[in-house]
Scaffold this active site. Structure first.
Site, short mmCIF file in Angstrom:
data_model
loop_
_atom_site.label_atom_id
_atom_site.label_comp_id
_atom_site.label_asym_id
_atom_site.label_seq_id
_atom_site.Cartn_x
_atom_site.Cartn_y
_atom_site.Cartn_z
N HIS C 109 0.83 -1.21 0.00
CA HIS C 109 0.00 0.00 0.00
C HIS C 109 0.86 1.26 0.00
O HIS C 109 0.60 2.21 -0.74
CB HIS C 109 -0.89 0.04 1.25
CG HIS C 109 -2.14 -0.78 1.14
ND1 HIS C 109 -2.56 -1.38 -0.02
CD2 HIS C 109 -3.09 -1.05 2.08
CE1 HIS C 109 -3.71 -2.01 0.21
NE2 HIS C 109 -4.04 -1.83 1.47
N TYR D 49 -6.72 3.16 11.18
CA TYR D 49 -6.89 2.17 10.12
C TYR D 49 -6.27 2.73 8.83
O TYR D 49 -6.24 3.94 8.62
CB TYR D 49 -8.38 1.88 9.90
CG TYR D 49 -9.02 1.10 11.02
CD1 TYR D 49 -9.32 1.71 12.24
CD2 TYR D 49 -9.31 -0.26 10.89
CE1 TYR D 49 -9.90 0.99 13.28
CE2 TYR D 49 -9.90 -0.98 11.93
CZ TYR D 49 -10.19 -0.35 13.13
OH TYR D 49 -10.76 -1.06 14.16
N GLU D 50 -5.81 1.84 7.95
CA GLU D 50 -5.05 2.32 6.80
C GLU D 50 -5.92 3.08 5.80
O GLU D 50 -5.40 3.69 4.88
CB GLU D 50 -4.28 1.18 6.13
CG GLU D 50 -5.14 0.11 5.53
CD GLU D 50 -4.35 -1.15 5.18
OE1 GLU D 50 -3.20 -1.31 5.61
OE2 GLU D 50 -4.91 -1.99 4.45
N SER D 51 -7.25 3.09 6.00
CA SER D 51 -8.11 3.93 5.18
C SER D 51 -7.97 5.41 5.55
O SER D 51 -8.64 6.25 4.96
CB SER D 51 -9.57 3.50 5.35
OG SER D 51 -9.93 3.45 6.72
N GLY D 52 -7.13 5.73 6.50
CA GLY D 52 -6.89 7.12 6.86
C GLY D 52 -7.73 7.61 8.02
O GLY D 52 -7.71 8.79 8.35
#
Lengths: 256, 284, 284, 256
Positions: C109, D49-52
């Site tokens: 990512h 979370y890696e979604s920001g």
């Protein structure tokens, strides 16, 4: 209508902008010219200030590059790193519009020091956004009053690269944009010679003379084979400019 | 790495005393907007010395610090009075060494913005398309060049900026110490995230940050060491949603700062003799 | 560089016909949120072939494109059904070459996010602290390393991603074609700014974007080629402020996609035989 | 109360988190453990979370890494490039919490392929954020059911670097973070040997046995000189976990 040379300069600069330009706007004279264009023939022009205000449509001229007026009228405001990375370096700007303290015959700009860098006679404000504006915008317009002190044969310090020592110097440095394609002064317009890239007078403003331009240029300035006469500001242009400047002055008096 | 710090609410004198030390590298940011003048005045009152001051646009705030002898070195990209002209105290220090010589580390805006971003991003350096053809690279040994490993293109490289302490002003904090910044956001987020310590002055402390958007610019309370309530703390610059920019004072500063004695008299009266709640310039 | 393009309002079939060509490198982005399913279904209906598909999380949207034979190559960092399990069409293509072999260019990512950002920033490559110790660098020749010119630290380098066309879904556009995106914003801004062409589907067109904050994420109309009104166009993913994520459909997809014939039957009925206003999956 | 081994695993994982941790959360088991910790002893834990979504406090467990619940309860939501650059790479995360398909005796994780990369037997989802989470967080916790298929002597593909071939391998690669300091399974807890960095069983969950762990580990697993017994979930822990899981299931049924 009567008009000043400074008004002529701003009007001539505004005329050079197109309705579909995306313009990275310096503060002061560039900002006045860009907003005048927006009020006249370029209502859809996109103005970006380095404070991150994208699509600003100020009603009055900002004093600083980040006045409230800019953010309040902008389509969106982004961070300064994003401004320089995604919007300038991303190649999205058609015209960078700069002022300058000194410019030389090859369009190099100095806004750093007069004299040597270590022991300057005059310490100027410095680069700001100009070095990258000069190399990353599609083309660059410069607006600068025409005096022998500012039009020098070679600048003391290259803050923003124009054509270096001329010819293909930009290309040799890996710079693929057009560079300073237009210099607007209070006496006339200069453009680079297609080959040598030396700045050449291509138009003389109504009221200015060849002799005056020669005197106010620090090198033996060349004139194009066919030099045009810049049309004087018409009534619409002058009214728009004076309206803008007047609004701005009244607003400044009433701030805070 | 351990857990996190959490922002404490301190008075302005406490925060400056605790987090700003002689010899520190200090970044006070705010791009024409939200400039932390009140905090800078407290730094002057506490008499900090030998600071390395970092800021894209030194502005009046660093003109005052430089003129009062707080700075040894300046890292910057544009040192003027925006829309007005010169910074006379900055020029006097560079041109005549008064009140003491000032070392310069000079960049372009793009360079310093990328260097802050690299600092925030935990990188040792940033690369960008910059400085081509300019004399800045010759004047600043911290500007170097490298080749793109894919295209061979020559790219500028500069080391990350990592201040010992960053100081910014923001609209508001909630009682947990989370901070909202909006409007012209400049490099404040990057300056705070790049720094070892961070002090934030705010217009007000509120129960609810009133975030208008899920993507509002917020500094979580674990990215900040101290929050200081300092209403008007950005004057004579401005705080979007609170008060406007005092362009009149910016213009007046030209005359105040041109002469050493006039400058010192003004600073004595408006900063040294005043308390941390005073707002010198702006609204005056 | 000339002046700017300005976004045109087109129908979905027009926009895909005009801006997506066989052999293109296409990025459809949206990080679990605002995934442009309606646009992808139109790409399938128009029978595009030999696409290089770029996307951090291929998700159901690329499972469908891959299973229908549109893709030659996939650039990605995580190819699963989020929270559910495998992408069976993706696996079938990689493990058995059905319906055609799929070349992989695989990243993390962080790698792909940095590569998009470099594309948006006009850089040839990005550097970051990445891929240390992993076998990904050996599997992907586009992952290289260079040394920081200041510290000597070994940093990962990857080339910028520059799609021929990027397709994203957004909440709304104004009549001039300026676009608002909010909520989980993923890499949409970067994908659009990195691409040569950009198509944006939106929930609605409005007179006023109703920006809640001066710092709202906006794509100006001169960064986009086509705007398509496609209400529900992100289903079965979601649109913050409009409708929720159809987690039930994501779960159901596991059974639909596991078998080639079931998959093809579902695609025929719900995508191929349906018009551009249909929303296959989600709310069904 | 009776409890399942999976519940024991999640509870044991939750216990490892502290109130002042800033945690980069993987979806699935890590997310369940992190949110359980938040409901129990770590109310102020920061979950990213890696979604920001920064500071998310989901009321129900998200199915995906970017469910609406995360953004709606987060303090702020930033772009994915910013998430990885400023928040992960910026060194602001104390614990990265990962799941895995395969883990080996030196804590290396494979989530890419079973078999060879070019012609895999099983194509797994791939890296996602894990490679950089594994090297940039202060330390890494891994949660993974204990089976012989997942606990392999050497992973087929290193997606996320643990201790490589052991010893000072991290340091030799210029990685300065602690790495996988804890592996939580449904049978026990493993931690790296301080010297060799081989994963060693340090605690056995109530109900599990040494023999079982031996059988379910694909290498001759070592046990610490003093192996603890993991306390079973208490009533508060179980109630919180079941409440969370129950809410999440009911919410899933009623979506859209």
């Amino acid at each position: 209508m009567d008009y000043s040379r400074s008004e002529m300069m701003t009007v001539a600069a505004a005329r050079a902008l197109k309705n579909d330009d995306v313009c990275f706007v310096g503060i002061g004279l560039p900002s006045a010219a860009c907003n005048l264009a927006r009020l006249l023939h370029a209502p859809d022009i996109t103005l970006i200030y380095e404070s991150g205000t994208i699509g600003a449509k100020p009603h009055v001229l900002p004093l600083s590059i980040g006045d409230p007026e800019l953010c309040e009228t902008a389509l969106t405001t982004v961070s300064v790193p994003e401004t320089f990375a995604y919007w300038l370096q991303g190649g999205r700007i058609s015209v960078g519009f700069l002022g300058a303290a000194q410019i030389d015959r090859f369009g190099n700009i100095n806004s750093t020091v007069v004299g040597s860098y270590q022991t300057p006679t005059v310490r100027l404000p410095g680069a700001g956004g100009a070095p990258e504006i000069a190399t990353l915008c599609g083309e660059v317009f410069v607006i600068i009053p025409h005096t022998r002190r500012s039009f020098v044969p070679t600048v003391d310090f290259i803050t923003s690269f124009g054509y270096g020592t001329g010819g293909d110097h930009r290309k040799r440095l890996g710079i693929h944009t057009a560079g300073p394609s237009l210099v607007v002064t209070d006496l006339g317009l200069l453009r680079p010679d297609p080959e040598t890239k030396e700045l050449v007078v291509v138009s003389i403003h109504a009221g200015a003379t060849v002799e005056e331009i020669r005197q106010q240029t620090g090198w033996e300035v060349r004139f194009a084979s066919h030099v045009e006469q810049t049309p004087p500001p018409d009534d619409t242009e002058l009214a728009a400019l004076r309206g803008l400047v007047g609004r701005s002055a009244r607003s400044a008096e009433s701030t805070v | 790495m351990g857990g996190r710090r959490v922002a404490r609410f301190l008075s302005l004198p406490e925060a400056i005393a605790h987090y700003v030390h002689d010899g520190d590298t200090v970044a006070m940011e705010g791009f024409t907007h939200l400039i932390p003048f009140a905090a800078a005045h407290e730094v002057i009152r506490q008499g900090r010395r030998d600071l390395t001051l970092v800021r894209m646009t030194p502005d009046l705030i660093y003109d005052q610090l430089i003129g009062m002898g707080c700075a040894r070195r300046l890292v910057f990209s544009w040192g003027g009075n925006p829309g007005v002209g010169s910074l006379h105290r900055f020029r006097d220090a560079v041109e005549h060494g008064w009140p003491r010589p000032l070392e310069l580390e000079e960049h372009s805006h793009a360079g310093i913005a990328h260097a802050y971003a690299a600092g925030a991003a935990g990188l040792p350096c940033a690369i960008f398309r910059g400085y081509l053809g300019t004399d800045l690279a010759g004047a600043n040994p911290r500007i170097r060049f490298l080749e793109c490993p894919f295209t061979g293109e020559r790219l500028a490289a500069i080391p990350a900026i990592r201040p010992d302490v960053s100081i910014v002003h923001a609209q508001r904090a909630d009682r947990a110490g989370n901070v909202l910044i909006e409007g012209i956001i400049g490099v404040q987020k990057e300056a705070v995230l790049a720094a070892a310590r961070a002090v934030v002055t705010v217009e007000e402390t509120v129960d609810d940050l009133r975030l208008a958007s899920p993507n509002a610019v917020v500094l979580p309370n674990w990215t900040v060491d101290a929050i200081v309530e300092a209403p008007g703390g950005a004057r004579p610059s401005y705080a979007h949603g609170y008060y406007g920019r005092d362009n009149t004072f910016y213009t007046a500063w030209d005359a105040i700062s041109r002469d050493r004695d006039t400058f010192l008299a003004w600073m004595r009266e408006n900063v040294l003799a005043a308390g941390p709640a005073s707002r010198a310039g702006g609204g005056a």
